[in-house]
Design a protein around this motif. Structure first.
Motif, short mmCIF file in Angstrom:
data_model
loop_
_atom_site.label_atom_id
_atom_site.label_comp_id
_atom_site.label_asym_id
_atom_site.label_seq_id
_atom_site.Cartn_x
_atom_site.Cartn_y
_atom_site.Cartn_z
N PRO A 1 46.27 72.87 -10.11
CA PRO A 1 47.30 72.14 -9.37
C PRO A 1 48.51 71.84 -10.25
CG PRO A 1 45.51 70.67 -9.97
CD PRO A 1 45.07 72.05 -10.35
N LYS B 1 48.18 66.37 -12.10
CA LYS B 1 46.81 65.95 -12.37
C LYS B 1 46.36 64.80 -11.47
CE LYS B 1 47.27 64.84 -16.69
NZ LYS B 1 46.98 64.31 -18.05
N SER C 1 52.14 63.37 -4.86
CA SER C 1 52.23 64.73 -5.41
C SER C 1 51.55 65.70 -4.44
CB SER C 1 51.55 64.81 -6.78
OG SER C 1 50.13 64.81 -6.65
N LYS D 1 48.92 67.38 -5.07
CA LYS D 1 47.48 67.46 -5.31
C LYS D 1 46.72 66.79 -4.16
CE LYS D 1 43.83 66.05 -8.54
NZ LYS D 1 43.16 67.37 -8.60
N ARG E 1 47.60 70.51 3.20
CA ARG E 1 48.21 71.64 2.50
C ARG E 1 48.60 72.73 3.48
NH1 ARG E 1 44.39 72.62 -0.64
NH2 ARG E 1 45.16 71.58 -2.52
N ASP F 1 53.70 75.31 -4.06
CA ASP F 1 52.74 74.59 -3.22
C ASP F 1 53.54 73.83 -2.16
OD1 ASP F 1 50.32 75.28 -4.43
OD2 ASP F 1 50.47 73.68 -5.91
#
Length: 281
Positions: free
Chosen positions: A39, A42, A51, A53, A118, A129
């Motif tokens: 990713p 973190k 973020s 992630k 996502r 992403d």
């Protein structure tokens, strides 16, 4: 200020015990830095903003976010340690591409429910992403004494974001975050009912377990009383935890409050120290 630094050192050491390495997915060296298993960030937040992630499927996260008071008030308020706002939340990875979250913050007694999903992964055929994020917030602090005719719908606010990030190499990632906020109850003299923002955030890894992060949001509300949120922080992987130390000009932890109610001025030293602590199950 020395006492504040001492407090920070004690706080960090309290979390540095060894458990499972949560961040091995981003610390493993790959021959191609566009590997989708790595990713861009973190942690689930860059600093306070989200973020790209997401949790893994069936993962549970417990989040404790704390923002102390204005450090510029000095020793009188113990450099902000006497005045704090706390958010407690849970996040669940429903699938590999969808997560759900629920939180409550002491400031404005705000409850937030969110969904993160996502849409696309960075790979050799796609440069970024792409993640969507939507939030519904309920301000429970508003009282009928001040608003005699208040309805439940007046307590609601909404946030929609597109999170667009790119991992450029093992050390550096960048994210763009166009955002839209709608408030059912607002004060026309100091803010708009509908607000559009553009955010830029990034991460630079300085060691295997530590990175420096920063983010800035521009609010295009032309007559807003509030400031554009600017935050800098440090991600620390302590084994079993992702721990984030940060400084920001917005004391509010909630997604909508952070973006639209920043009051501090960095030039005048009106900043708030805080931390985010994640625990995964």
């Amino acid at each position: 200020m020395t006492k504040t630094l001492l407090f920070l050192s004690v706080l960090i050491s309290g979390f540095t015990f060894a458990q499972d390495d949560l961040l091995k997915d981003i610390d493993t060296i790959q021959t191609k830095n566009t590997d989708t298993s790595q990713p861009a960030f973190k942690a689930l937040q860059i600093v306070t903003g989200q973020s790209t992630k997401l949790p893994a499927k069936k993962e549970w996260y417990i989040i404790v976010a704390h923002r102390f008071g204005d450090v510029s008030k000095g020793f009188k308020d113990f450099f902000g340690l006497d005045d704090a706002s706390t958010k407690l939340g849970v996040i669940y990875g429903a699938t590999e591409w969808l997560s759900l979250n629920l939180s409550r913050e002491t400031n404005q007694k705000t409850f937030e429910g969110g969904v993160k999903y996502r849409l696309a992964r960075q790979n050799d055929n796609f440069p970024v992403d792409l993640v969507g994020y939507n939030v519904l917030a309920v301000n429970t602090e508003l009282s009928k004494d001040n608003y005699p005719h208040i309805r439940f719908a007046d307590r609601l606010s909404y946030l929609s974001q597109a999170l667009i990030s790119r991992r450029f190499n093992d050390n550096f990632s960048l994210q763009l975050t166009p955002s839209y906020i709608h408030k059912n109850l607002y004060e026309p003299a100091i803010e708009d009912k509908d607000q559009f923002l553009a955010g830029l955030g990034g991460r630079y890894k300085i060691s295997k377990r530590v990175s420096i992060n920063a983010e800035y949001f521009v609010n295009f509300d032309s007559h807003s009383f509030y400031k554009n949120p600017l935050s800098v922080g440090m991600d620390i992987e302590t084994g079993g935890h992702v721990f984030q130390l940060l400084f920001t000009n917005s004391q509010i932890n909630s997604d909508i409050g952070y973006l639209t109610n920043a009051t501090g001025k960095w030039k005048k030293g009106q900043i708030f120290f805080g931390f985010n602590l994640y625990r995964v199950f």
